[in-house]
Design a protein around this motif. Structure first.
Motif, PDB file in Angstrom:
ATOM      1  N   ASP A   2       0.815  -1.220   0.000  1.00  0.00           N
ATOM      2  CA  ASP A   2       0.000   0.000   0.000  1.00  0.00           C
ATOM      3  C   ASP A   2       0.856   1.281   0.000  1.00  0.00           C
ATOM      4  N   ILE A   3       2.166   1.127   0.002  1.00  0.00           N
ATOM      5  CA  ILE A   3       3.025   2.333   0.055  1.00  0.00           C
ATOM      6  C   ILE A   3       3.459   2.698  -1.358  1.00  0.00           C
ATOM      7  N   GLU A   4       2.833   3.735  -1.899  1.00  0.00           N
ATOM      8  CA  GLU A   4       3.072   4.148  -3.281  1.00  0.00           C
ATOM      9  C   GLU A   4       4.550   4.464  -3.539  1.00  0.00           C
ATOM     10  N   ALA A   5       5.243   4.931  -2.496  1.00  0.00           N
ATOM     11  CA  ALA A   5       6.640   5.372  -2.672  1.00  0.00           C
ATOM     12  C   ALA A   5       7.621   4.201  -2.820  1.00  0.00           C
ATOM     13  N   VAL A   6       7.191   2.990  -2.557  1.00  0.00           N
ATOM     14  CA  VAL A   6       8.132   1.868  -2.716  1.00  0.00           C
ATOM     15  C   VAL A   6       8.224   1.536  -4.206  1.00  0.00           C
ATOM     16  N   GLY A   7       9.311   1.952  -4.824  1.00  0.00           N
ATOM     17  CA  GLY A   7       9.456   1.787  -6.272  1.00  0.00           C
ATOM     18  C   GLY A   7      10.062   0.454  -6.655  1.00  0.00           C
ATOM     19  N   ASP A   8      10.866  -0.109  -5.774  1.00  0.00           N
ATOM     20  CA  ASP A   8      11.557  -1.358  -6.129  1.00  0.00           C
ATOM     21  C   ASP A   8      11.883  -2.125  -4.855  1.00  0.00           C
ATOM     22  N   VAL A   9      11.750  -3.443  -4.931  1.00  0.00           N
ATOM     23  CA  VAL A   9      12.226  -4.311  -3.851  1.00  0.00           C
ATOM     24  C   VAL A   9      13.164  -5.299  -4.512  1.00  0.00           C
ATOM     25  N   LEU A  12      15.145  11.624   4.114  1.00  0.00           N
ATOM     26  CA  LEU A  12      14.115  10.624   4.376  1.00  0.00           C
ATOM     27  C   LEU A  12      14.686   9.390   5.070  1.00  0.00           C
ATOM     28  N   PHE A  13      15.836   8.911   4.553  1.00  0.00           N
ATOM     29  CA  PHE A  13      16.402   7.678   5.126  1.00  0.00           C
ATOM     30  C   PHE A  13      16.767   7.854   6.596  1.00  0.00           C
ATOM     31  N   MET A  14      17.209   9.072   6.971  1.00  0.00           N
ATOM     32  CA  MET A  14      17.564   9.303   8.373  1.00  0.00           C
ATOM     33  C   MET A  14      16.319   9.305   9.256  1.00  0.00           C
ATOM     34  N   HIS A  15      15.242   9.866   8.729  1.00  0.00           N
ATOM     35  CA  HIS A  15      13.990   9.869   9.491  1.00  0.00           C
ATOM     36  C   HIS A  15      13.475   8.443   9.670  1.00  0.00           C
ATOM     37  N   ILE A  16      13.664   7.629   8.616  1.00  0.00           N
ATOM     38  CA  ILE A  16      13.186   6.237   8.724  1.00  0.00           C
ATOM     39  C   ILE A  16      14.014   5.485   9.768  1.00  0.00           C
ATOM     40  N   ARG A  17      15.320   5.743   9.773  1.00  0.00           N
ATOM     41  CA  ARG A  17      16.161   5.076  10.784  1.00  0.00           C
ATOM     42  C   ARG A  17      15.676   5.410  12.197  1.00  0.00           C
ATOM     43  N   GLN A  18      15.376   6.709  12.395  1.00  0.00           N
ATOM     44  CA  GLN A  18      14.932   7.143  13.723  1.00  0.00           C
ATOM     45  C   GLN A  18      13.558   6.566  14.060  1.00  0.00           C
ATOM     46  N   VAL A  50       6.758   7.782   8.431  1.00  0.00           N
ATOM     47  CA  VAL A  50       7.615   8.897   8.001  1.00  0.00           C
ATOM     48  C   VAL A  50       7.002   9.594   6.789  1.00  0.00           C
ATOM     49  N   LEU A  51       6.488   8.792   5.849  1.00  0.00           N
ATOM     50  CA  LEU A  51       5.904   9.385   4.637  1.00  0.00           C
ATOM     51  C   LEU A  51       4.648  10.191   4.949  1.00  0.00           C
ATOM     52  N   ALA A  52       3.984   9.821   6.026  1.00  0.00           N
ATOM     53  CA  ALA A  52       2.756  10.531   6.393  1.00  0.00           C
ATOM     54  C   ALA A  52       3.073  11.919   6.941  1.00  0.00           C
ATOM     55  N   ASP A  53       4.331  12.131   7.293  1.00  0.00           N
ATOM     56  CA  ASP A  53       4.752  13.433   7.795  1.00  0.00           C
ATOM     57  C   ASP A  53       4.630  14.463   6.673  1.00  0.00           C
TER      58      ASP A  53
END
Ligand code: PLP
Length: 448
Positions: free
Chosen positions: A350-357, A384-390, A441-444
């Motif tokens: 459901d996360i539109e921002a995930v472009g590739d796995v 973004l990556f730093m916010h996700i880590r936190q 994080v993306l919801a921020d």
């Protein structure tokens, strides 16, 4: 002066660092009593989990006998046993090792072995290295020189080696003019063109990560690429160096990452998973061809350090590798690869921002993009990556988010590299918490 935790958090994170006090299996605990699941083995290191009594006992036993038998005075059981284990795991002609205490030292030794090989053959003009953009080979000056990670190199430019740099080999972001299908051929040709441009008699070695780690986010080269570059290196007498510091020691479902590609390099590095973080250990592994040249002229490689072959570190490596072998953990990683990828895809559907796995084995990354169609990354200023880590830490998860993968500055990936022996329930907790952290994080609103 900043306290240590504050200083490092200032550089690497958006908040203060928790103080870790103990860990067992896939879980770590901080001083406040908070529990974290280890979704990335830290930086793709802790491959058999934490607090393993068998490994700890092996280290203690070694320490009680002797901590360190200095390499110019002694050999040791631990060193000899580890050498036999690695030989068995590598197969083929990769029979020789220089032990070091980490990845950068391992890469540094690989580069020096390649130079010494040519020197031994009287080929002193072969001094130039070829490497790729969006790659990470370490923090010492030589390893940093061959790395293609703009942000990490900037302060040191001017004192680094002059290295030829090829395009990244990434099916999600293929070089101009290539499709995912033609990528292997196009990128291999780029290597051949660069060798011919420089002059084959001047090229020492080509170094690459078979599955790019931190700089790209678990990017495997497309099928056929490794075989093509093997043939090109052979054609022009160029040494092929596979940097498997992060992707090797079973992380990608084979003990050697390049095993899956059916290719043996001349020289390879291995580190993180070798002793699984119980003690610092790495190795530069080289084949009979390189050994014959070096040993016949110089007797021994002119690389290594005071703690090369440190006995307690080798004992840790032996204990870890025995567990990995006995519990068939590399086989387990390979068998679970598609399930693990499917779990990540499902959890982030459901996360539109995930472009590739993508990735191999238990070395899988999700790349985040602003626009799935154009693959435009989020601007670097969002961090973004730093916010996700936190956020992941807040949610009780250790994962490995990195930035700059798209163009050296922009781009965000979240790497998952769980212990090989994680249970299914633990894998489930890891992917669920990863998706939750990305989502939050993306919801921020500030990230848009
Ligand atoms: N090579 C690769 C592929 C790596 O991923 C790393 C570290 O992340 C290194 C080399 C450097 O290893 P270390 O940090 O142990 O010096």
């Amino acid at each position: 002066m900043l306290a240590r935790a504050e200083a490092s958090s200032h550089i690497h994170s958006t908040g203060g660092l928790p103080k870790v006090v103990w860990a067992k299996g896939s879980y770590l605990h901080d001083a406040e009593g908070k529990q974290y699941i280890d979704g990335s083995g830290g930086p793709a290191v802790y491959c058999i989990g934490h607090g393993n009594a068998e490994v700890n006992d092996a280290i203690k036993t070694q320490l009680d006998r002797i901590a360190h038998g200095y390499r110019y005075n002694f050999t040791t059981d631990a060193l000899e046993e580890l050498t036999e284990i690695i030989r068995g795991r590598c197969g083929g002609t990769l029979n020789h090792m220089v032990y070091v205490t980490g990845g950068s030292e391992a890469v540094e030794s690989c580069l020096k072995l390649a130079l010494q090989y040519h020197s031994a053959r009287g080929d002193m003009s072969r001094r130039r290295f070829i490497a790729r953009e969006r790659s990470w080979h370490g923090n010492t000056l030589g390893a940093l020189s061959v790395s293609g990670f703009l942000e990490r190199k900037k302060p040191f430019e001017g004192s680094l080696l002059d290295v030829s740099r090829l395009s990244p080999v990434n099916a999600y972001r293929p070089v101009a003019g290539a499709t995912p299908e033609t990528l292997a051929e196009v990128c291999a040709k780029e290597l051949e063109d660069e060798i011919l441009r420089v002059g084959p008699d001047k090229v020492c070695a080509f170094i690459f990560e078979p599955v790019v780690g931190a700089a790209g986010g678990c990017v495997p080269a497309p099928q056929g690429y490794a075989k093509r570059i093997r043939a090109i290196c052979d054609r022009y007498g160029v040494i092929m160096i596979s940097d498997e510091v992060m992707s090797g020691a079973g992380r990608c479902g084979h003990w050697r990452a390049l095993e899956r590609d059916g290719v043996e390099p001349d020289i390879m590095s291995v580190a993180k998973g070798l002793a699984a973080g119980y003690l610092p250990l790495g190795a530069a592994i080289y084949n009979d061809k390189v050994a014959d040249a070096i040993h016949s002229v110089y007797g021994t490689p002119m690389t290594g350090h005071t703690f090369t072959g440190h006995t307690a570190c080798c004992a840790a490596g032996v204990a870890v590798q025995k567990i990995v072998q006995r519990e068939k953990l590399v086989e387990r990683v390979l068998a679970n690869e598609s399930k693990f990828i499917a779990m990540i895809k499902e959890a982030t559907r459901d996360i539109e921002a995930v472009g590739d796995v993508r990735g191999r084995g238990y070395f899988i990354a999700a790349e985040l993009v602003k626009n799935r169609k154009t693959k435009e990354p989020f601007a670097a200023e969002h961090k973004l990556f730093m916010h996700i880590r936190q956020k992941a830490l807040d949610n009780g998860l250790i994962c490995y988010p990195v930035g700059g993968n798209a163009d050296g500055i922009n781009g965000d990936v979240v790497i998952l590299a769980p212990p090989y022996n994680s249970t299914d329930a633990e894998l489930d907790e890891i992917v669920t918490k990863t998706a939750k952290s990305i989502r939050e994080v993306l919801a921020d609103k500030r990230l848009g």
